[in-house]
Scaffold this motif. Structure first.
Motif, short mmCIF file in Angstrom:
data_model
loop_
_atom_site.label_atom_id
_atom_site.label_comp_id
_atom_site.label_asym_id
_atom_site.label_seq_id
_atom_site.Cartn_x
_atom_site.Cartn_y
_atom_site.Cartn_z
N ARG A 133 -7.27 25.05 7.08
CA ARG A 133 -7.44 24.30 8.33
C ARG A 133 -7.57 22.81 8.06
N VAL A 134 -7.95 22.38 6.91
CA VAL A 134 -8.16 20.96 6.67
C VAL A 134 -7.27 20.31 5.63
N ARG A 135 -6.55 21.01 4.84
CA ARG A 135 -6.10 20.76 3.65
C ARG A 135 -5.01 19.53 3.88
N PHE A 136 -4.07 19.84 4.97
CA PHE A 136 -3.20 19.07 5.21
C PHE A 136 -3.24 17.65 5.18
N ILE A 137 -4.39 17.28 5.86
CA ILE A 137 -4.92 15.81 5.82
C ILE A 137 -5.12 15.18 4.37
N SER A 138 -5.44 15.68 3.50
CA SER A 138 -5.59 15.26 2.19
C SER A 138 -4.32 15.26 1.51
N ASP A 139 -3.35 16.22 1.52
CA ASP A 139 -2.13 16.22 1.05
C ASP A 139 -1.32 15.31 1.58
N ARG A 140 -1.57 14.91 2.76
CA ARG A 140 -0.67 13.79 3.35
C ARG A 140 -1.18 12.24 2.95
N THR A 141 -2.36 12.39 3.00
CA THR A 141 -2.88 11.06 2.35
C THR A 141 -2.62 10.95 0.84
N GLN A 142 -2.65 11.85 -0.06
CA GLN A 142 -2.37 11.62 -1.34
C GLN A 142 -0.94 11.23 -1.49
N ALA A 143 -0.13 12.04 -0.76
CA ALA A 143 1.26 11.56 -0.87
C ALA A 143 1.69 10.21 -0.63
N TRP A 144 0.85 9.39 0.50
CA TRP A 144 1.14 8.21 0.90
C TRP A 144 0.53 7.26 0.00
N ALA A 145 -0.75 7.79 -0.51
CA ALA A 145 -1.44 6.83 -1.63
C ALA A 145 -0.43 6.78 -2.81
N VAL A 146 0.24 7.66 -3.33
CA VAL A 146 1.31 7.55 -4.44
C VAL A 146 2.43 6.75 -3.93
N ARG A 147 2.89 6.86 -2.76
CA ARG A 147 4.11 6.06 -2.41
C ARG A 147 3.77 4.63 -2.38
N TYR A 148 2.57 4.16 -1.89
CA TYR A 148 2.06 3.07 -1.85
C TYR A 148 2.19 2.32 -3.06
N ASP A 149 1.45 3.07 -4.41
CA ASP A 149 1.24 2.80 -5.37
C ASP A 149 2.49 2.33 -6.03
N TRP A 150 3.57 3.38 -5.87
CA TRP A 150 4.95 3.09 -6.29
C TRP A 150 5.51 1.73 -5.81
N PHE A 151 5.26 1.66 -4.56
CA PHE A 151 5.85 0.40 -3.99
C PHE A 151 5.35 -0.94 -4.59
#
Length: 383
Positions: free
Chosen positions: A316-334
């Motif tokens: 039920r809730v994991r999708f929020i964390s998975d999406r946030t983690q992916a964006w955090a990694v993208r921002y770090d890369w940028f």
């Protein structure tokens, strides 16, 4: 007969989950390997999804006076020009605190709810359907086991599910500086200079939280204590702060990322950094942890089949964390890998993060909280 939960880890995840389950009538034991409940770090951003849980626990009222309610967030370049500014209100509201203030507030809420905190208890693993294993040879039987023991989780590793912790090539220094000489206004400012960033924000009435981020391959940036002359040359508008940080006590470590294939194994739930450790680029480490702890207690505490409820919680809730983690990694890369030859385009990209609503909403999905998962913080979960 009371049901029992055994929790590995006495940090934000373990204490919040413990308090939430104890308030629902469970017997709760929290195992902390240290000799006391203590948070390592400097300051912390607490965003809307975190604040909703802290309000439910009564912790926010307890610690509010020791924090700062931020009004704005800015990105400034080294020449002092503001490239992005966001108001921080409604679903984007943010408070800041010293980390120790937050952990003590959660500890006190847990104790008042009846949680038994066992210090000096090192967890070594868990057995699905049975309980928690500790270094003294103990098997602590439980209806539910929560692995809240951090990025190097012994419980997660004992389950042999794969995944684990990866160190990323970004370093961060963190400081909690006495006084508000550099933060007279209730705003957080992130200063950018090439691939380096410095965040400066008030953290309560008497402190300023500062973080410094750079690629690990930047040898001068990696010096610790910092090379004040080098950093001042890169950030001339805040050179006075560099002199303070050169003398200040701080910490330095690498960003990291946790990949956890499953958050639920039988009656074991994996929570917090053990499940979704991520770069702190979006300030959502604590937010995801508190939000997921609330959802776990909300969905599992009254369930007849604990294992099935834990599995449903993850789904039920994991999708929020998975999406946030992916964006955090993208921002770090940028911020780390952006080519210097394209520095002319960096202001446009920074501006777009703040101006394009669809991009901002995707990147800050966690700010909107559990309503996205059909969980009403005021009461029942919607079907």
């Amino acid at each position: 007969m009371k049901r029992k939960v055994e929790i590995a880890g006495g940090g934000i995840a373990g204490l919040s989950a413990g308090a939430l389950f104890a308030r629902r009538g469970w017997e709760v034991n929290v195992h902390e390997q240290g000799s006391e409940i203590r948070e390592v770090g400097a300051g912390i951003y607490i965003k809307n999804n975190s604040l909703e849980v802290l309000e439910k626990l009564g912790v926010l009222d307890r610690i509010r006076g020791q924090g700062t309610v931020l009004e704005r967030a800015q990105i400034q370049f080294a020449d002092g020009t503001v490239k992005q500014e966001r108001p921080l209100r409604d679903k984007s509201r943010v408070h800041t605190f010293a980390r120790q203030v937050l952990i003590e507030g959660l500890r006190d809420a847990a104790l008042e709810a009846g949680v038994n905190i066992v210090t000096g208890s090192r967890v070594t693993g868990a057995l699905p359907g049975k309980g928690l294993l500790t270094a003294d040879g103990g098997l602590h039987e439980a209806d539910l086991v929560i692995a809240a023991d951090g990025v190097h989780s012994a419980v997660r590793n004992s389950l042999k599910m794969g995944g684990g912790f990866t160190e990323l090539p970004t370093i961060i220094n963190r400081y909690l500086v006495e006084g508000r000489a550099f933060t007279s206004q209730p705003k957080t400012v992130e200063h950018w200079s090439g691939n380096r960033r410095i965040g400066v924000t008030p953290s309560g009435p008497d402190h300023t939280y500062v973080y410094m981020v750079a690629p690990a391959w930047d040898a001068k940036a990696a010096r610790f204590p910092i090379d004040a002359e080098d950093w001042s040359r890169r950030f001339p508008k805040i050179a006075d702060l560099m002199a303070v940080l050169h003398r200040a006590e701080g910490t330095q470590y690498h960003y990291g990322l946790v990949k956890c294939p499953k958050w639920s194994v039988g009656n074991i739930a994996i929570l917090g950094d053990a499940a979704h450790g991520l770069p702190p680029t979006l300030g959502q480490g604590a937010g995801l942890t508190l939000m997921n702890a609330y959802a776990l207690a909300h969905l599992v505490a009254d369930a007849d089949d604990v294992a099935a409820a834990v599995a449903a919680w993850e789904q039920r809730v994991r999708f929020i964390s998975d999406r946030t983690q992916a964006w955090a990694v993208r921002y770090d890369w940028f911020t780390r890998q952006w080519p210097t030859s394209l520095d002319f385009a960096r202001p446009l990209v920074a501006w777009s993060f703040g101006q394009f609503k669809c991009l901002n909403e995707r990147m800050r999905v966690a700010d909107r909280g559990l309503a996205q998962a059909g969980i009403d913080m005021m009461g029942e979960a919607r079907p």
